[in-house]
Design an enzyme around this catalytic site. Sequence first.
Site, mmCIF file in Angstrom:
data_model
loop_
_atom_site.group_PDB
_atom_site.id
_atom_site.type_symbol
_atom_site.label_atom_id
_atom_site.label_comp_id
_atom_site.label_asym_id
_atom_site.label_seq_id
_atom_site.Cartn_x
_atom_site.Cartn_y
_atom_site.Cartn_z
ATOM 1 N N ASP A 179 100.177 86.214 12.048
ATOM 2 C CA ASP A 179 99.334 85.534 11.071
ATOM 3 C C ASP A 179 99.441 86.181 9.681
ATOM 4 O O ASP A 179 99.485 85.485 8.673
ATOM 5 C CB ASP A 179 97.875 85.528 11.533
ATOM 6 C CG ASP A 179 97.627 84.476 12.607
ATOM 7 O OD1 ASP A 179 98.580 83.767 12.973
ATOM 8 O OD2 ASP A 179 96.472 84.359 13.074
ATOM 9 N N HIS A 208 96.675 82.845 17.905
ATOM 10 C CA HIS A 208 96.303 83.560 16.684
ATOM 11 C C HIS A 208 96.622 85.045 16.811
ATOM 12 O O HIS A 208 95.728 85.893 16.851
ATOM 13 C CB HIS A 208 94.812 83.355 16.396
ATOM 14 C CG HIS A 208 94.498 81.981 15.916
ATOM 15 N ND1 HIS A 208 93.526 81.708 14.974
ATOM 16 C CD2 HIS A 208 95.039 80.780 16.238
ATOM 17 C CE1 HIS A 208 93.475 80.407 14.751
ATOM 18 N NE2 HIS A 208 94.376 79.830 15.517
ATOM 19 N N GLU A 238 91.725 90.057 14.989
ATOM 20 C CA GLU A 238 91.332 89.190 16.099
ATOM 21 C C GLU A 238 90.150 89.861 16.780
ATOM 22 O O GLU A 238 90.076 91.101 16.841
ATOM 23 C CB GLU A 238 92.484 88.988 17.086
ATOM 24 C CG GLU A 238 93.679 88.245 16.502
ATOM 25 C CD GLU A 238 93.374 86.840 16.015
ATOM 26 O OE1 GLU A 238 92.361 86.250 16.475
ATOM 27 O OE2 GLU A 238 94.130 86.331 15.168
ATOM 28 N N ASP A 263 94.645 90.738 8.739
ATOM 29 C CA ASP A 263 94.008 89.809 9.677
ATOM 30 C C ASP A 263 93.476 90.597 10.862
ATOM 31 O O ASP A 263 94.019 91.662 11.221
ATOM 32 C CB ASP A 263 95.001 88.751 10.162
ATOM 33 C CG ASP A 263 94.318 87.684 11.029
ATOM 34 O OD1 ASP A 263 93.224 87.230 10.653
ATOM 35 O OD2 ASP A 263 94.871 87.328 12.082
ATOM 36 N N GLU A 313 86.710 81.779 25.956
ATOM 37 C CA GLU A 313 86.905 80.983 24.742
ATOM 38 C C GLU A 313 87.726 81.748 23.712
ATOM 39 O O GLU A 313 88.576 81.179 23.009
ATOM 40 C CB GLU A 313 85.549 80.598 24.134
ATOM 41 C CG GLU A 313 84.720 79.647 24.980
ATOM 42 C CD GLU A 313 84.026 80.371 26.151
ATOM 43 O OE1 GLU A 313 84.057 81.637 26.158
ATOM 44 O OE2 GLU A 313 83.485 79.683 27.030
ATOM 45 N N HIS A 330 93.377 83.648 20.916
ATOM 46 C CA HIS A 330 94.383 84.671 20.597
ATOM 47 C C HIS A 330 95.236 85.117 21.778
ATOM 48 O O HIS A 330 96.235 85.808 21.602
ATOM 49 C CB HIS A 330 93.737 85.896 19.951
ATOM 50 C CG HIS A 330 92.519 86.397 20.669
ATOM 51 N ND1 HIS A 330 92.523 86.824 21.978
ATOM 52 C CD2 HIS A 330 91.242 86.539 20.218
ATOM 53 C CE1 HIS A 330 91.306 87.225 22.311
ATOM 54 N NE2 HIS A 330 90.501 87.052 21.272
#
Length: 233
Positions: free
Chosen positions: A156, A151, A10, A8, A53, A58
């Site tokens: 994750d 996140h 970010e 994963d 945003e 995260h």
Amino acid sequence: MSRALVLDTETTGFDPLTGDRVLEVAAVEIVNLVPTGRHFHTLIDPERDVPEEATKVHGFTRDMLIGKPKFAEIVPGLLDFLGDDPIVAHNAPFDFNFLDFELKKAGHKVLDRARMVDTLVLAKKRFPGLPNSLDALCRRYGIDNSMRTAHNALLDVQLLAQVYLELMGGKQPGLELASRPAVSTPVVLAVDAPPVAARTPRPITPSETEIAAHSAFLGKIKDPVWAALLAAE
């Protein structure tokens, strides 16, 4: 041995072509559908601002990432950990697009798309028409995601690894029958059985009255088979 990496990322946004960058990468190793405990994880200085945003998603701000290694610095360790094995990700094209952009920017080859395993695609085939976000899949499979308030890539991938195992059939960690010594069940052969004692025959001899009653009964039946058998004797 079947090895795969659950991965994963970010990022600062949705599109590397508009200037967005990777700021966190995490991957966990699974072998024969069982997590091994080995993982790769690093925060990255994206060398740009982090929009508010994105921070809401995260939790990382620009100040938190200043001084972290740049992507070019973490590439050798990342590629070494990924090896040539399949890479599992949720909405995998998103992560592959960002990693490809960063790899090219750092002077490396992009990832082979043949290695990509998208759990979102697997989930949509298994549960068509239902929500298939990571949170939705965790709830569906009874996986505790209560710590997932943001996140975070490392959390994750740990959750996604559990989801992936369920999507692939729900193999339980530690169920490695091949690693245990085989236990054979003894087979008792018929030749080892003790001899059976001979049985004494007990013939049944009908009386004259019984024979007469049977003959009278046969006389009421048209062409009885029994009469033909008796005549043959």
